[in-house]
Motif scaffolding. Structure first.
Motif, PDB file in Angstrom:
ATOM      1  N   SER A   1      68.664  29.501  62.992  1.00  0.00           N
ATOM      2  CA  SER A   1      68.870  28.211  62.596  1.00  0.00           C
ATOM      3  C   SER A   1      68.771  27.358  61.429  1.00  0.00           C
ATOM      4  O   SER A   1      68.416  28.464  60.114  1.00  0.00           O
ATOM      5  CB  SER A   1      67.691  26.951  63.273  1.00  0.00           C
ATOM      6  OG  SER A   1      65.855  27.195  62.578  1.00  0.00           O
ATOM      7  N   GLY A   2      69.441  26.530  60.462  1.00  0.00           N
ATOM      8  CA  GLY A   2      69.276  25.777  59.160  1.00  0.00           C
ATOM      9  C   GLY A   2      68.039  25.689  58.637  1.00  0.00           C
ATOM     10  O   GLY A   2      67.764  26.261  57.476  1.00  0.00           O
ATOM     11  N   SER A   3      67.110  25.328  59.210  1.00  0.00           N
ATOM     12  CA  SER A   3      65.831  24.980  58.963  1.00  0.00           C
ATOM     13  C   SER A   3      65.261  25.829  58.738  1.00  0.00           C
ATOM     14  O   SER A   3      64.153  25.842  58.073  1.00  0.00           O
ATOM     15  CB  SER A   3      65.266  24.251  59.891  1.00  0.00           C
ATOM     16  OG  SER A   3      64.900  24.818  61.212  1.00  0.00           O
ATOM     17  N   GLU A   4      65.008  27.373  59.145  1.00  0.00           N
ATOM     18  CA  GLU A   4      64.557  29.000  58.491  1.00  0.00           C
ATOM     19  C   GLU A   4      64.935  29.522  57.247  1.00  0.00           C
ATOM     20  O   GLU A   4      64.359  30.198  56.723  1.00  0.00           O
ATOM     21  CB  GLU A   4      64.849  29.917  59.177  1.00  0.00           C
ATOM     22  CG  GLU A   4      64.017  29.709  61.196  1.00  0.00           C
ATOM     23  CD  GLU A   4      62.606  29.268  61.215  1.00  0.00           C
ATOM     24  OE1 GLU A   4      61.864  30.586  60.881  1.00  0.00           O
ATOM     25  OE2 GLU A   4      62.756  28.990  61.845  1.00  0.00           O
TER      26      GLU A   4
ATOM     27  N   MET B   1      68.227  25.200  50.936  1.00  0.00           N
ATOM     28  CA  MET B   1      68.693  24.299  51.601  1.00  0.00           C
ATOM     29  C   MET B   1      70.084  24.891  53.097  1.00  0.00           C
ATOM     30  O   MET B   1      71.061  24.988  52.382  1.00  0.00           O
ATOM     31  CB  MET B   1      69.677  22.840  52.120  1.00  0.00           C
ATOM     32  CG  MET B   1      69.448  22.119  52.859  1.00  0.00           C
ATOM     33  SD  MET B   1      68.461  21.485  53.260  1.00  0.00           S
ATOM     34  CE  MET B   1      68.427  19.911  54.173  1.00  0.00           C
TER      35      MET B   1
ATOM     36  N   ASP C   1      72.310  24.817  56.791  1.00  0.00           N
ATOM     37  CA  ASP C   1      73.207  24.111  57.349  1.00  0.00           C
ATOM     38  C   ASP C   1      72.369  23.119  58.293  1.00  0.00           C
ATOM     39  O   ASP C   1      71.974  23.677  59.475  1.00  0.00           O
ATOM     40  CB  ASP C   1      74.012  24.424  58.586  1.00  0.00           C
ATOM     41  CG  ASP C   1      75.220  23.648  59.217  1.00  0.00           C
ATOM     42  OD1 ASP C   1      75.172  22.510  59.398  1.00  0.00           O
ATOM     43  OD2 ASP C   1      76.452  23.945  59.002  1.00  0.00           O
ATOM     44  N   SER C   2      72.380  21.880  58.520  1.00  0.00           N
ATOM     45  CA  SER C   2      71.220  20.878  59.315  1.00  0.00           C
ATOM     46  C   SER C   2      71.479  21.431  60.839  1.00  0.00           C
ATOM     47  O   SER C   2      70.014  21.361  61.433  1.00  0.00           O
ATOM     48  CB  SER C   2      70.592  19.836  58.678  1.00  0.00           C
ATOM     49  OG  SER C   2      71.761  19.009  59.031  1.00  0.00           O
ATOM     50  N   ASP C   3      72.575  21.897  61.165  1.00  0.00           N
ATOM     51  CA  ASP C   3      72.814  21.940  62.617  1.00  0.00           C
ATOM     52  C   ASP C   3      73.108  23.090  63.099  1.00  0.00           C
ATOM     53  O   ASP C   3      73.624  22.744  64.565  1.00  0.00           O
ATOM     54  CB  ASP C   3      73.341  20.460  62.365  1.00  0.00           C
ATOM     55  CG  ASP C   3      75.668  20.271  62.611  1.00  0.00           C
ATOM     56  OD1 ASP C   3      74.659  20.932  61.025  1.00  0.00           O
ATOM     57  OD2 ASP C   3      75.976  19.545  63.255  1.00  0.00           O
TER      58      ASP C   3
ATOM     59  N   LYS D   1      72.869  26.529  64.282  1.00  0.00           N
ATOM     60  CA  LYS D   1      72.352  27.226  65.107  1.00  0.00           C
ATOM     61  C   LYS D   1      72.961  28.760  65.626  1.00  0.00           C
ATOM     62  O   LYS D   1      74.158  28.719  65.396  1.00  0.00           O
ATOM     63  CB  LYS D   1      71.765  26.544  66.716  1.00  0.00           C
ATOM     64  CG  LYS D   1      72.659  25.587  67.283  1.00  0.00           C
ATOM     65  CD  LYS D   1      72.664  24.750  68.611  1.00  0.00           C
ATOM     66  CE  LYS D   1      73.528  24.864  69.300  1.00  0.00           C
ATOM     67  NZ  LYS D   1      72.598  23.498  70.620  1.00  0.00           N
TER      68      LYS D   1
END
Length: 166
Positions: free
Chosen positions: A38-41, A46, A48-50, A52
């Motif tokens: 995921s982008g949050s990892e 930063m 990619d926020s969406d 996966k």
């Protein structure tokens, strides 16, 4: 070998490996590692926020120097490898960044699969003998990162985990 044929062979190998693991046949000691991407990892940049995806990494019976993988991504920019799509296994624990230790095929159409063998030109940049064994036996020390032109430092990332979350 044609890309689709290679993917079909890898998919068959994964299905066979997963099937053998569930039937516990003697002599099959391969670890099947997983990573949820995921982008949050991403750490320090930063992602990619969406974005996966998932990755599966495993060894081959009787060959301690070969590592196979499948990487599948969604909701990220995908382009041909020559235009900046890339994927790597990096060495570092969760929350840390590390150098690439295995060069994976960039999932330019959303997925990529291949097998790498130690000593194969350009596949293991450190040249370390035994790197495949270290990855398979210590998955939490490694992560997969997928890069693209929009996120050159990494669009998605996921820590490798063993079958029991190790």
């Amino acid at each position: 070998m044609h890309k689709q044929t290679t993917k079909a062979l890898i998919a068959t190998a994964i299905a066979t490996t997963l099937g053998l693991a569930s039937t516990a046949q003697a002599g099959h000691t391969n670890h099947v590692l997983n990573a949820k991407l995921s982008g949050s990892e991403m750490v320090g940049s930063m992602g990619d926020s969406d974005g996966k995806g998932y990755a599966h990494v495993f060894g081959i019976d009787g060959d301690p120097t070969t590592l196979c993988y499948v990487v599948q991504v969604q909701n990220i920019q995908t382009v041909p490898v020559k235009e900046g799509m890339a994927a790597h296994i990096h060495e570092a624990g969760k929350g840390m960044n590390g150098a690439p230790v295995a060069m994976l095929a960039g999932p330019e159409d959303g997925d990529a699969a291949d097998c790498l063998t130690e000593g194969e030109e350009g596949k293991f940049p450190t040249g370390e003998a035994g790197i495949v064994k270290r990855i398979l036996e210590n998955p939490s020390d490694f992560y997969i990162n997928v890069h693209n032109p929009e996120f050159p430092k990494g669009a998605v990332r996921g820590q490798l985990m063993g079958p029991h979350g190790m």
